[in-house]
Scaffold this motif. Sequence first.
Motif, PDB file in Angstrom:
ATOM      1  N   ARG A 211      33.043  43.621  41.450  1.00  9.34           N
ATOM      2  CA  ARG A 211      33.639  43.079  42.679  1.00  9.34           C
ATOM      3  C   ARG A 211      34.754  42.115  42.320  1.00  9.34           C
ATOM      4  O   ARG A 211      34.658  41.356  41.357  1.00  9.34           O
ATOM      5  N   CYS A 212      35.785  42.155  43.094  1.00 12.16           N
ATOM      6  CA  CYS A 212      36.887  41.220  42.897  1.00 12.16           C
ATOM      7  C   CYS A 212      36.388  39.808  43.190  1.00 12.16           C
ATOM      8  O   CYS A 212      35.787  39.555  44.250  1.00 12.16           O
ATOM      9  N   PRO A 213      36.616  38.834  42.302  1.00 15.01           N
ATOM     10  CA  PRO A 213      36.164  37.464  42.558  1.00 15.01           C
ATOM     11  C   PRO A 213      36.925  36.783  43.690  1.00 15.01           C
ATOM     12  O   PRO A 213      36.498  35.740  44.179  1.00 15.01           O
ATOM     13  N   HIS A 214      38.010  37.399  44.138  1.00 17.48           N
ATOM     14  CA  HIS A 214      38.829  36.785  45.185  1.00 17.48           C
ATOM     15  C   HIS A 214      38.508  37.333  46.574  1.00 17.48           C
ATOM     16  O   HIS A 214      38.395  36.572  47.534  1.00 17.48           O
ATOM     17  N   CYS A 215      38.352  38.679  46.666  1.00 15.73           N
ATOM     18  CA  CYS A 215      38.140  39.263  47.997  1.00 15.73           C
ATOM     19  C   CYS A 215      36.807  40.001  48.122  1.00 15.73           C
ATOM     20  O   CYS A 215      36.411  40.379  49.228  1.00 15.73           O
ATOM     21  N   SER A 243      42.925  43.887  37.727  1.00 21.37           N
ATOM     22  CA  SER A 243      43.587  43.608  38.999  1.00 21.37           C
ATOM     23  C   SER A 243      42.861  44.318  40.128  1.00 21.37           C
ATOM     24  O   SER A 243      42.232  45.363  39.935  1.00 21.37           O
ATOM     25  N   CYS A 244      42.958  43.746  41.316  1.00 24.94           N
ATOM     26  CA  CYS A 244      42.298  44.288  42.498  1.00 24.94           C
ATOM     27  C   CYS A 244      43.325  45.014  43.374  1.00 24.94           C
ATOM     28  O   CYS A 244      44.292  44.386  43.829  1.00 24.94           O
ATOM     29  N   CYS A 247      43.446  43.179  47.194  1.00 24.77           N
ATOM     30  CA  CYS A 247      44.130  41.918  47.479  1.00 24.77           C
ATOM     31  C   CYS A 247      45.296  41.632  46.540  1.00 24.77           C
ATOM     32  O   CYS A 247      46.063  40.698  46.768  1.00 24.77           O
ATOM     33  N   LYS A 249      45.220  40.437  43.565  1.00 27.02           N
ATOM     34  CA  LYS A 249      44.982  39.371  42.601  1.00 27.02           C
ATOM     35  C   LYS A 249      44.247  39.934  41.379  1.00 27.02           C
ATOM     36  O   LYS A 249      43.694  41.024  41.418  1.00 27.02           O
ATOM     37  N   THR A 251      42.704  38.959  37.004  1.00 32.17           N
ATOM     38  CA  THR A 251      42.336  38.030  35.939  1.00 32.17           C
ATOM     39  C   THR A 251      42.858  38.578  34.616  1.00 32.17           C
ATOM     40  O   THR A 251      43.075  39.786  34.456  1.00 32.17           O
TER      41      THR A 251
END
Length: 281
Positions: A211-215, A243-244, A247, A249, A251
């Motif tokens: 899972r994306c840590p941002h979205c 990359s996601c 969103c 974003k 890492t």
Amino acid sequence: MFLRLILVFIFLSLSAHAQSLPAPLASTVSDFADLLPPEVEARVVDALTKGRQETGVHVALVTMERIADYGGAGQRIEDYAKTLFNTWGVGDAGRNDGILILVARSDREMRIALGAGYSVIWDNVAQRVIDRYFLPEFRADRYAAGIEAGVQGTIDLIARPYAANSPPPEPEPEGTTTDIIQMIMTGLLVVGVGFVAFRKHVGRVVARLRRCPHCGHRGLDQSRHILDQPTQTTTGRGEIHRSCPSCGKGTIIPYKIASKSASSGGFGGGSSSGGGATGRW
């Protein structure tokens, strides 16, 4: 005037062709196709370095997706490998004993190009190296395993006997004890290299499940980027980018690349007259 225009056109065409050839990433391994996980590449570099130190023969490995991507559009791999060999100057200029191993994955072709110092009988040995070590693994999409086994086979069956002024090794009868031992050793090598390659691809699969840590969406994309190539005395640097797509974003995870281990001595200006062998799968 017409003759001048023709000469200018030929000169510009040749210049453009020369410029389109890639510069080597190192005198040992230029993995343009990114076929080798870092651990495998480090072992291949070490094998090539030790082989050159012990025999004096410069063996260079090059991987590409397609030779057309690197100035080889419309060319046979035999002609392209010879041109690349001579442009880089593989091997000693006086002995012309260099060896270039070129693997083009998406073209499904490879070439062992030999320096001009090798007689035609060594072409047969190069063909045996391709058929025995490279192609069985390539046909199973185990490129790292085939390259590692094939590089060692090239050193043992071509570079060492040639440097020792020994005759080319004779082909061994089917089913000999040596063949059985070789099959066992190759199997162990495949398992080891396969595990390393498996870890590399598993990383990408696992990234897709994260899972994306941002979205919070799943399906991260992952890629590897080399920032600094390793030298003879220092380690290189690379980054894994995640990359996601949702969103945008991502890492960045840094990692190190093993040094060249005091290697190569660079390119010596050697040349090839076109000898060698080709494999297709």
